[in-house]
Every structure is written in C-alpha cells, then in structure tokens.
Design a protein around this motif. Structure first.
Motif, PDB file in Angstrom:
ATOM      1  N   ARG A 382       0.828  -1.209   0.000  1.00 40.47           N
ATOM      2  CA  ARG A 382       0.000   0.000   0.000  1.00 40.47           C
ATOM      3  C   ARG A 382       0.864   1.262   0.000  1.00 40.47           C
ATOM      4  O   ARG A 382       0.582   2.220  -0.703  1.00 40.47           O
ATOM      5  N   ALA A 383       1.926   1.249   0.808  1.00 40.16           N
ATOM      6  CA  ALA A 383       2.780   2.424   0.906  1.00 40.16           C
ATOM      7  C   ALA A 383       3.468   2.723  -0.418  1.00 40.16           C
ATOM      8  O   ALA A 383       3.571   3.875  -0.836  1.00 40.16           O
ATOM      9  N   GLU A 384       3.932   1.687  -1.101  1.00 39.59           N
ATOM     10  CA  GLU A 384       4.606   1.855  -2.389  1.00 39.59           C
ATOM     11  C   GLU A 384       3.680   2.514  -3.397  1.00 39.59           C
ATOM     12  O   GLU A 384       4.094   3.364  -4.192  1.00 39.59           O
ATOM     13  N   ARG A 385       2.416   2.159  -3.342  1.00 39.34           N
ATOM     14  CA  ARG A 385       1.429   2.719  -4.266  1.00 39.34           C
ATOM     15  C   ARG A 385       1.081   4.154  -3.905  1.00 39.34           C
ATOM     16  O   ARG A 385       0.861   5.008  -4.777  1.00 39.34           O
ATOM     17  N   ASP A 386       1.062   4.483  -2.616  1.00 39.69           N
ATOM     18  CA  ASP A 386       0.589   5.795  -2.168  1.00 39.69           C
ATOM     19  C   ASP A 386       1.668   6.870  -2.148  1.00 39.69           C
ATOM     20  O   ASP A 386       1.355   8.050  -2.035  1.00 39.69           O
ATOM     21  N   PHE A 387       2.937   6.492  -2.223  1.00 36.99           N
ATOM     22  CA  PHE A 387       4.009   7.488  -2.184  1.00 36.99           C
ATOM     23  C   PHE A 387       3.830   8.505  -3.304  1.00 36.99           C
ATOM     24  O   PHE A 387       3.491   8.163  -4.431  1.00 36.99           O
ATOM     25  N   SER A 388       4.109   9.766  -2.984  1.00 38.78           N
ATOM     26  CA  SER A 388       3.959  10.836  -3.960  1.00 38.78           C
ATOM     27  C   SER A 388       5.334  11.293  -4.435  1.00 38.78           C
ATOM     28  O   SER A 388       6.112  11.853  -3.659  1.00 38.78           O
ATOM     29  N   TYR A 389       5.642  11.040  -5.705  1.00 37.83           N
ATOM     30  CA  TYR A 389       6.871  11.518  -6.334  1.00 37.83           C
ATOM     31  C   TYR A 389       6.688  11.404  -7.841  1.00 37.83           C
ATOM     32  O   TYR A 389       5.691  10.846  -8.321  1.00 37.83           O
ATOM     33  N   ASP A 390       7.606  11.942  -8.597  1.00 37.71           N
ATOM     34  CA  ASP A 390       7.486  11.957 -10.049  1.00 37.71           C
ATOM     35  C   ASP A 390       7.875  10.591 -10.601  1.00 37.71           C
ATOM     36  O   ASP A 390       9.049  10.277 -10.776  1.00 37.71           O
ATOM     37  N   ARG A 391       6.879   9.777 -10.902  1.00 40.23           N
ATOM     38  CA  ARG A 391       7.147   8.418 -11.383  1.00 40.23           C
ATOM     39  C   ARG A 391       7.608   8.384 -12.832  1.00 40.23           C
ATOM     40  O   ARG A 391       7.977   7.327 -13.337  1.00 40.23           O
ATOM     41  N   ASP A 392       7.595   9.524 -13.518  1.00 38.86           N
ATOM     42  CA  ASP A 392       8.167   9.584 -14.855  1.00 38.86           C
ATOM     43  C   ASP A 392       9.692   9.594 -14.801  1.00 38.86           C
ATOM     44  O   ASP A 392      10.350   9.301 -15.796  1.00 38.86           O
ATOM     45  N   LYS A 393      10.245   9.935 -13.644  1.00 42.66           N
ATOM     46  CA  LYS A 393      11.705  10.047 -13.511  1.00 42.66           C
ATOM     47  C   LYS A 393      12.306   9.001 -12.580  1.00 42.66           C
ATOM     48  O   LYS A 393      13.521   8.811 -12.581  1.00 42.66           O
ATOM     49  N   ALA A 394      11.481   8.358 -11.752  1.00 42.54           N
ATOM     50  CA  ALA A 394      12.056   7.453 -10.756  1.00 42.54           C
ATOM     51  C   ALA A 394      11.013   6.447 -10.304  1.00 42.54           C
ATOM     52  O   ALA A 394       9.817   6.599 -10.548  1.00 42.54           O
ATOM     53  N   PHE A 395      11.522   5.420  -9.605  1.00 39.53           N
ATOM     54  CA  PHE A 395      10.640   4.430  -8.997  1.00 39.53           C
ATOM     55  C   PHE A 395      11.238   3.997  -7.669  1.00 39.53           C
ATOM     56  O   PHE A 395      12.434   3.692  -7.584  1.00 39.53           O
TER      57      PHE A 395
END
Length: 535
Positions: A382-395
């Motif tokens: 759940r936490a991995e899905r809810d984290f807020s960051y730019d997923r176009d640049k990182a994972f």
C-alpha cells in the motif's frame, strides 16, 4: 585525509580570493575592539562554521561558509557567479548556494563523500566589529529570516570555539573536540547520525557534547591537568552516553538550542528519537557488540527501500531525488508503520556504489511472528502505491525480508556469509516467501551470462513505462489467471487501470512475464529470472 583537508582549505581560500574577500581565521587578531574591522571596501568576510570551523569535521559532513558582506544581495550573487564561472546563474531565494568548486581534485571529492559545501550570504549589520560577534544582538532591519539565521551561525561558532567564551579556556575547547570525536564515532557506527532521516545532525551532537564537557570541566576544575586530556576524553564520553541511556535523551534533545537561540532539534522525528533510545539501551562503550551487527541482531524484520531513476535529465535533478525526496519518503514510511510496530532507519546506504538503497528495521511486541511479517509486507504494498513523487523520472521499490534472509544478503563486517552485492538486492521477496532460506539465482541478460540483480515486477513495469529507452515501444503483461493454467496477456497501457476494490483487479504478484508486442521477445520473466529492462 589530511592532504585532502589541506586541498579543501586551499579551495576555500581560493574562493575568498576570487571574491576579493577574507577568511576570518586569516585576519590578524584585533586587540582593540573599537578599531574598524578591515579597511577594505566593500567588505566580504568569509566565516567557516559548524564542525569544519570547530576542527572536528568528518568526511560526509557538509561544510557551511557564511559571507558577511557590504554588497546588495543581487550584486553579491553576481560576483559569486563570475568568480565561479557559472552560467546560467539564478540567485538562490534562501541566500544559500551549493558551491561547485570545480578546482577540487577527485581525491578531495572522494574525501567529501556525500558532504556538500554551501555558501550563505549575510548583509553586514550596522556598527559591525569582529570581536563583538558572539555578543551581537542587534537584529537585521528589513532582512529575511535566512539572513538573520546566517548571522546567528557565525555568532554560535565564535562562541563555541573562542576560548574567551569558555570557562575552561583553551583546555576546555581542546577536551570538547576530543570528546566529540569519540562520541561521534559511537553515534556514527550505530546509525544515529542523519538529519535528513529525522536522526541527529552533527551540529546538534557537537553542541550537546560541548555543553556536557562544560559541566564536567566546572565540576573537576581543581583536578584539571594538561596531561590528562585522553583520560578525561574517555571518561566524559562514557558519562555522556550513560546519561543518554538513562532515558533522558528525549528531554535533552528537545531543548538543544545555541546561544543565538537556534533550535537544532526541529528536524528530529519521533521515530528518530525512538531509534536513539533503541540503540542506547544496554550500550557497550567498548563497541564489542554495537553498530550494524547489533542493529541486525535486535531487529527481526526489514524493509529495503531502493530508488531507481532514469531520464532525469540533469545531475541536479537526480541529486534532489536521492538527497531530498528519498529521505522524505523513508521518513513517511517510518511514521506510517502499523500500530504495535516501530521502525528504526539505518541512514548508511546498503550499496554506496549502486542505486540509493536504505533499510528500516521493524520491531514489534516480543519476537515478530509470521502474521506480523505478513502484515508488514501488506503495508509496504500500500505504501509503495501511495508514495507521492514523479514516477516519470524514478521508482521507489520496497521489499520485506526476515532476519535470516536479510542477514545473508547484507551481513555484518567479519561475517562468514558471502559479501553483500554491490547492487541492492538479488531476490524478490513477497509475503509468501518471507523467512525462506533459499536465495534464487541472479538475473541474467540475453545470452551474455552477465550476472545482474533481479528487479521486482513493479520496478520493471515502471521502467518500461517511463524510461526513455522504452516509452516508444509497446509491451504486454503476462499474468496468471485464477481459473486458467496458461498465461493471459494484457497491454501495458491497460495494466493497472482498475481500482483495487474492483472484482477484475489483478495484483502484481500474478505477473510472470513481460514481452515486446512487435516480436514477442520476453524482456522480463519471474521464473527464468530474465531481466532485459536495462537494455
């Protein structure tokens, strides 16, 4: 390190020359404080601060320089840009600039490690004199909080390092330096230094030790001896750790302020404070059973956090992802651990030569049970899905390990286990495989025999979606259906479009393969541990 420090000091001296200024320590001592500071106009006076000015700097510590100047803000930064030959240049809004210092050699950059060098601008106060800095209380009219804070940094370091402001004189300053070095080593080895992660900052610890030594010196003034520095350092350091271990750390941390009134503990989180208590419980001053080994033995479940970045464009963007966003995400993760469990962040990277990778040790009531481990694993999904960051640049990927599996991958120094991999993981672990002692084979490239780490499905999906090498190629996801034996295939564009509560939602643990739509080439396979997403 001594040679590298000489070069760092030379680089800072070169900066002062480029700015047509002075380093404060190079000025002659002014015996009469009524004399003007210097005759040079405009004034640009460079003050080293923090652990560097206190002569207790360690590789990895940031170096902070404050320049008190007659110049207007815009003119000052224009002069800095010309001195550093930086184009294009944008004046920092917080009056603080990270210095590139291109003249530093690779050896010096290696000595700095993760540390940075920062230049802070401060307008010269009225009636300013060098000798009056520690007692200077006049506010900077119509100035920003940043500029006032920078002046206070100078005031504090002058108070800390000037023997005239210490009851024990030079001897007290000397003993403080040696005691800090001993205490700092213990805190560093036990993973308690890391302000970005909500743990202690080196400046906070420096002031704590200085205050402790001042009390000890006043209590033992009659028996002070210039020839007993080593003995007093060991005694004062042991007493310092004992006082913290007695349970008074929280009170002491919450009241760490400098003479100028700066609060050095605002960054310490409740989880960081708990980590300190956890490490100090039953401490061993001799370090026979401390540090990373003790962290492993006292923590039953671990969450490994790794950041992969791609297409970020510039070094500055990548650095921001690793230095700012990832620590913030880790602090969020530690704060959201389910009730009844506590997280201890280990702020030292697991794989310094690979992607930024850190670990949280999870403790629960008594020895963690299988149910508790599965609960943590479900929480990370759940936490991995809810984290807020730019997923176009990182994972950001989160993987849960039991103690035995984690210890086999990242053993303590001197262990008989195989050395940990340079890259952050060799296996993908789910709630169903926690505690397994069998390590799957490493991933391999296409026919090359090259050994690689194996990334989980979520990371592979993110790379295919956002890495510029893959965004123009169509891919399909092969997954197991609950009612059929053969794999079913779905286009990558359509994968993950249904909410988790939808009856047709497909969880990621069912993914078995990823393939190119045009030619059917498998680029990722769970069973065969093939991973071509880096190619």
């Amino acid at each position: 390190m001594a040679d590298a420090l000489v070069q760092i000091k030379a680089a800072i001296a070169g900066l002062s020359v480029s700015l047509h200024g002075y380093i404060e320590s190079s000025l002659p001592r002014i015996e009469n404080s009524s004399l003007p500071l210097v005759d040079n106009k405009p004034l640009r006076l460079l003050f080293p601060t923090g652990t560097f000015a206190a002569a207790v700097w360690h590789p990895g510590d940031d170096i902070h320089l404050v320049c008190i100047s007659d110049d207007r803000r815009d003119l000052f930064w224009q002069i800095v840009a010309e001195a550093l030959d930086v184009e294009p240049f944008e004046a920092p809004g917080d009056a603080t600039l990270e210095l590139p210092l291109p003249k530093l050699t690779p050896d010096v950059r290696g000595t700095l490690q993760s540390g940075r060098i920062y230049l802070h601008w401060c307008p010269k106060p009225e009636l300013f004199e060098l000798e009056s800095i520690p007692s200077y209380t006049t506010t900077l009219a119509r100035r920003t909080v940043h500029e006032i804070s920078h002046l206070n940094m100078v005031r504090d370091i002058k108070t800390l390092t000037d023997p005239q402001h210490r009851d024990g004189g030079r001897d007290e300053v000397h003993v403080s330096q040696r005691t800090y070095q001993r205490v700092r080593t213990w805190f560093q080895d036990n993973g308690l230094i890391g302000s970005r992660f909500g743990l202690l900052s080196v400046e906070c610890l420096l002031w704590q030790v200085a205050a402790h030594v001042a009390v000890c010196v006043s209590q033992h003034a009659a028996s002070m001896s210039q020839h007993a520095v080593a003995g007093r350092r060991a005694r004062y350091a042991a007493d310092f750790l004992d006082r913290w271990a007695e349970g008074r750390a929280s009170e002491r941390l919450l009241t760490v302020t400098t003479p100028s009134g700066r609060n050095l503990t605002q960054h310490v989180t409740p989880e960081g404070l708990w980590s300190i208590h956890h490490a100090l419980h039953g401490i061993d001053h001799d370090k026979k059973y401390s540090g990373y080994r003790r962290f492993l033995d006292r923590t039953p479940v671990y969450i490994v956090v790794e950041l992969e970045s791609w297409g970020a464009g510039t070094r500055k963007v990548r650095q921001h992802l690793a230095d700012v966003q990832l620590p913030e995400l880790i602090k969020q993760l530690a704060a959201r651990i389910p009730d009844g469990h506590r997280a201890r962040i280990w702020p030292i990277p697991l794989s310094p030569n690979g992607n930024p990778t850190y670990v949280l040790g999870i403790s629960g009531p008594g020895e963690m049970t299988k149910i508790g481990e599965n609960r943590i694993a479900d929480f990370t999904v759940r936490a991995e899905r809810d984290f807020s960051y730019d997923r176009d640049k990182a994972f950001v990927s989160l993987i849960v390990y039991g103690r035995a599996k984690f210890r086999s991958l990242y053993p303590p120094p001197g262990s008989q286990h195989a050395k940990p991999p340079i890259t952050p993981r060799n296996v993908e672990t789910s709630a169903a495989t926690l505690g397994s002692q069998t390590t799957p084979p490493p991933a391999t490239g296409s026919g090359s025999g090259e050994t690689r780490r194996f990334r989980p499905a979520a990371s592979a999906l993110a790379r295919l979606r956002h890495d510029p090498r893959h965004t123009d190629i169509n891919y399909e996801v092969g997954y197991l259906d609950r009612h059929e034996d053969a794999l079913k295939w779905l286009s990558l564009d359509d994968w993950g479009n249904k909410p988790t509560e939808d009856l047709e939602f497909i969880p990621e643990h069912r993914i078995r393969q990823l393939r190119r739509t045009s030619n059917g080439v498998i680029v990722w396979s769970r069973e065969e541990r093939v991973d071509l997403t880096d190619e």
